[in-house]
Write a protein that holds these residues in place. Sequence first.
Motif, PDB file in Angstrom:
ATOM      1  N   ASP A   1      35.684  32.175  32.395  1.00 56.66           N
ATOM      2  CA  ASP A   1      35.058  31.182  33.677  1.00 56.66           C
ATOM      3  C   ASP A   1      34.325  31.459  34.936  1.00 56.66           C
ATOM      4  O   ASP A   1      34.417  31.262  35.949  1.00 56.66           O
ATOM      5  CB  ASP A   1      35.513  30.106  33.213  1.00 56.66           C
ATOM      6  N   ASP A   2      35.438  32.942  35.710  1.00 55.83           N
ATOM      7  CA  ASP A   2      35.226  33.442  36.503  1.00 55.83           C
ATOM      8  C   ASP A   2      35.155  34.525  36.554  1.00 55.83           C
ATOM      9  O   ASP A   2      36.267  35.746  36.452  1.00 55.83           O
ATOM     10  CB  ASP A   2      36.942  33.094  37.293  1.00 55.83           C
ATOM     11  N   PRO A   3      33.655  35.260  36.655  1.00 58.64           N
ATOM     12  CA  PRO A   3      33.137  36.761  36.671  1.00 58.64           C
ATOM     13  C   PRO A   3      33.826  37.053  38.020  1.00 58.64           C
ATOM     14  O   PRO A   3      34.233  38.387  37.930  1.00 58.64           O
ATOM     15  CB  PRO A   3      31.171  36.153  36.442  1.00 58.64           C
ATOM     16  N   ASP A   4      33.618  36.700  38.893  1.00 61.42           N
ATOM     17  CA  ASP A   4      34.488  38.093  40.164  1.00 61.42           C
ATOM     18  C   ASP A   4      36.027  38.051  39.905  1.00 61.42           C
ATOM     19  O   ASP A   4      36.483  39.177  40.277  1.00 61.42           O
ATOM     20  CB  ASP A   4      34.375  36.645  41.134  1.00 61.42           C
ATOM     21  N   ARG A   5      36.808  37.110  39.082  1.00 56.96           N
ATOM     22  CA  ARG A   5      37.867  37.438  38.832  1.00 56.96           C
ATOM     23  C   ARG A   5      37.975  38.591  37.990  1.00 56.96           C
ATOM     24  O   ARG A   5      39.042  39.666  38.091  1.00 56.96           O
ATOM     25  CB  ARG A   5      38.884  36.306  38.290  1.00 56.96           C
ATOM     26  N   LEU A   6      37.230  38.515  37.173  1.00 54.61           N
ATOM     27  CA  LEU A   6      37.030  39.855  36.414  1.00 54.61           C
ATOM     28  C   LEU A   6      36.984  41.132  36.890  1.00 54.61           C
ATOM     29  O   LEU A   6      37.655  41.977  36.918  1.00 54.61           O
ATOM     30  CB  LEU A   6      36.494  39.788  35.119  1.00 54.61           C
ATOM     31  N   LYS A   7      36.005  40.928  37.784  1.00 56.46           N
ATOM     32  CA  LYS A   7      35.048  42.146  38.626  1.00 56.46           C
ATOM     33  C   LYS A   7      36.249  42.718  39.513  1.00 56.46           C
ATOM     34  O   LYS A   7      36.450  43.983  38.936  1.00 56.46           O
ATOM     35  CB  LYS A   7      33.948  41.782  39.064  1.00 56.46           C
ATOM     36  N   ALA A   8      37.123  42.034  40.044  1.00 58.41           N
ATOM     37  CA  ALA A   8      38.173  41.962  40.874  1.00 58.41           C
ATOM     38  C   ALA A   8      39.648  42.914  40.434  1.00 58.41           C
ATOM     39  O   ALA A   8      39.960  44.027  40.733  1.00 58.41           O
ATOM     40  CB  ALA A   8      39.109  41.160  41.624  1.00 58.41           C
ATOM     41  N   MET A   9      39.593  42.492  39.430  1.00 57.42           N
ATOM     42  CA  MET A   9      40.047  43.168  38.301  1.00 57.42           C
ATOM     43  C   MET A   9      40.335  44.619  37.895  1.00 57.42           C
ATOM     44  O   MET A   9      40.820  45.939  38.178  1.00 57.42           O
ATOM     45  CB  MET A   9      40.944  42.775  37.055  1.00 57.42           C
ATOM     46  N   LEU A  10      38.858  44.898  38.066  1.00 58.47           N
ATOM     47  CA  LEU A  10      38.299  46.354  37.877  1.00 58.47           C
ATOM     48  C   LEU A  10      38.180  47.393  38.856  1.00 58.47           C
ATOM     49  O   LEU A  10      38.230  48.647  38.882  1.00 58.47           O
ATOM     50  CB  LEU A  10      37.089  45.972  36.953  1.00 58.47           C
ATOM     51  N   ALA A  11      37.955  46.038  40.033  1.00 54.34           N
ATOM     52  CA  ALA A  11      37.392  46.962  41.649  1.00 54.34           C
ATOM     53  C   ALA A  11      38.977  47.856  42.042  1.00 54.34           C
ATOM     54  O   ALA A  11      38.836  48.546  42.404  1.00 54.34           O
ATOM     55  CB  ALA A  11      37.174  46.303  42.534  1.00 54.34           C
ATOM     56  N   ASP A  12      40.487  47.868  41.250  1.00 51.99           N
ATOM     57  CA  ASP A  12      41.344  48.355  41.283  1.00 51.99           C
ATOM     58  C   ASP A  12      41.703  49.302  40.870  1.00 51.99           C
ATOM     59  O   ASP A  12      42.544  49.682  40.231  1.00 51.99           O
ATOM     60  CB  ASP A  12      42.492  46.984  42.148  1.00 51.99           C
ATOM     61  N   THR A  13      40.297  50.354  40.803  1.00 54.32           N
ATOM     62  CA  THR A  13      40.801  51.560  40.687  1.00 54.32           C
ATOM     63  C   THR A  13      41.672  52.748  40.789  1.00 54.32           C
ATOM     64  O   THR A  13      42.232  53.144  39.422  1.00 54.32           O
ATOM     65  CB  THR A  13      39.188  52.200  41.059  1.00 54.32           C
ATOM     66  N   GLU A  14      42.118  52.244  41.807  1.00 50.02           N
ATOM     67  CA  GLU A  14      43.715  53.779  42.610  1.00 50.02           C
ATOM     68  C   GLU A  14      44.455  52.374  41.043  1.00 50.02           C
ATOM     69  O   GLU A  14      45.346  53.632  40.769  1.00 50.02           O
ATOM     70  CB  GLU A  14      44.662  52.531  43.518  1.00 50.02           C
ATOM     71  N   THR A  15      44.888  51.515  40.825  1.00 51.24           N
ATOM     72  CA  THR A  15      45.885  50.885  40.365  1.00 51.24           C
ATOM     73  C   THR A  15      45.885  51.701  38.611  1.00 51.24           C
ATOM     74  O   THR A  15      46.440  52.028  37.413  1.00 51.24           O
ATOM     75  CB  THR A  15      46.056  49.623  40.405  1.00 51.24           C
ATOM     76  N   LEU A  16      44.250  50.766  37.984  1.00 47.87           N
ATOM     77  CA  LEU A  16      43.489  51.468  37.635  1.00 47.87           C
ATOM     78  C   LEU A  16      43.832  52.465  36.309  1.00 47.87           C
ATOM     79  O   LEU A  16      44.074  53.759  35.165  1.00 47.87           O
ATOM     80  CB  LEU A  16      42.270  50.944  36.672  1.00 47.87           C
ATOM     81  N   HIS A  17      43.480  53.796  37.233  1.00 48.21           N
ATOM     82  CA  HIS A  17      44.071  54.585  37.190  1.00 48.21           C
ATOM     83  C   HIS A  17      44.995  55.888  37.005  1.00 48.21           C
ATOM     84  O   HIS A  17      46.053  56.344  36.717  1.00 48.21           O
ATOM     85  CB  HIS A  17      43.279  56.278  37.957  1.00 48.21           C
ATOM     86  N   GLU A  18      46.011  54.891  37.409  1.00 52.73           N
ATOM     87  CA  GLU A  18      47.941  55.019  37.899  1.00 52.73           C
ATOM     88  C   GLU A  18      48.374  54.872  35.930  1.00 52.73           C
ATOM     89  O   GLU A  18      49.010  56.012  35.815  1.00 52.73           O
ATOM     90  CB  GLU A  18      48.203  54.960  38.627  1.00 52.73           C
ATOM     91  N   MET A  19      47.564  53.976  36.012  1.00 50.34           N
ATOM     92  CA  MET A  19      48.488  53.461  35.065  1.00 50.34           C
ATOM     93  C   MET A  19      47.668  53.852  33.732  1.00 50.34           C
ATOM     94  O   MET A  19      48.584  53.840  32.838  1.00 50.34           O
ATOM     95  CB  MET A  19      48.079  51.144  34.938  1.00 50.34           C
TER      96      MET A  19
END
Length: 196
Positions: free
Chosen positions: A113-131
């Motif tokens: 119900d909040d697409p911006d929240r989902l996009k914000a999670m994927l925008a943190d590419t540094e954390t994503l790449h580290e994990m």
Amino acid sequence: MFIQMIQGPCTRQDDAQKMLDEWRRDLAPGATGWLGGTHGFTDDGQLMAVVRFTDREAAMANSARPEQGAWAERMAAVMDGPMTFHDCDDVTLFLDGGSDAAGFVQIITGRVDDPDRLKAMLADTETLHEMRPEILGGTLAIEADGSFVETVAFTTEAAAREGERIEPPPDVRRELEYALAGASFHDLHHPYFQSA
């Protein structure tokens, strides 16, 4: 970018693959605005294809071509049932946006119900790449009603399964639980890639 996800039951996978190869050879050169696609077959016999165009207008113009219509009729004949289509104008690329070198692809479908929240999670590419260093990249395509199609490219399936066992930090876990509540996961063990 515009993404269309196509899904349908298919047990005649060799015939379907021949049709998709034919499209790439014979129809792709005339498909203005076509960027590429990723497709494969799931364990439960579903053909899943994620096709990328520059914009909706280019995708619709391709669909309107007579040769595309003739091909689509022949493609439907090798399917076991009707295909469903998801058209998404709201597209986000993360990390490298996917890779034709991926050994494993996962397509995740769901609704938020909040697409911006989902996009914000994927925008943190540094954390994503580290994990999850085994994630090469992907795309997130969202429809107007919050339905989404996320396509994630991994180095290998073994690396992806190992990464799934890593416990994320509490704030990341909270966002994942939000994004993936009720989501469906579709594994493409042998993904195929097409690029313009």
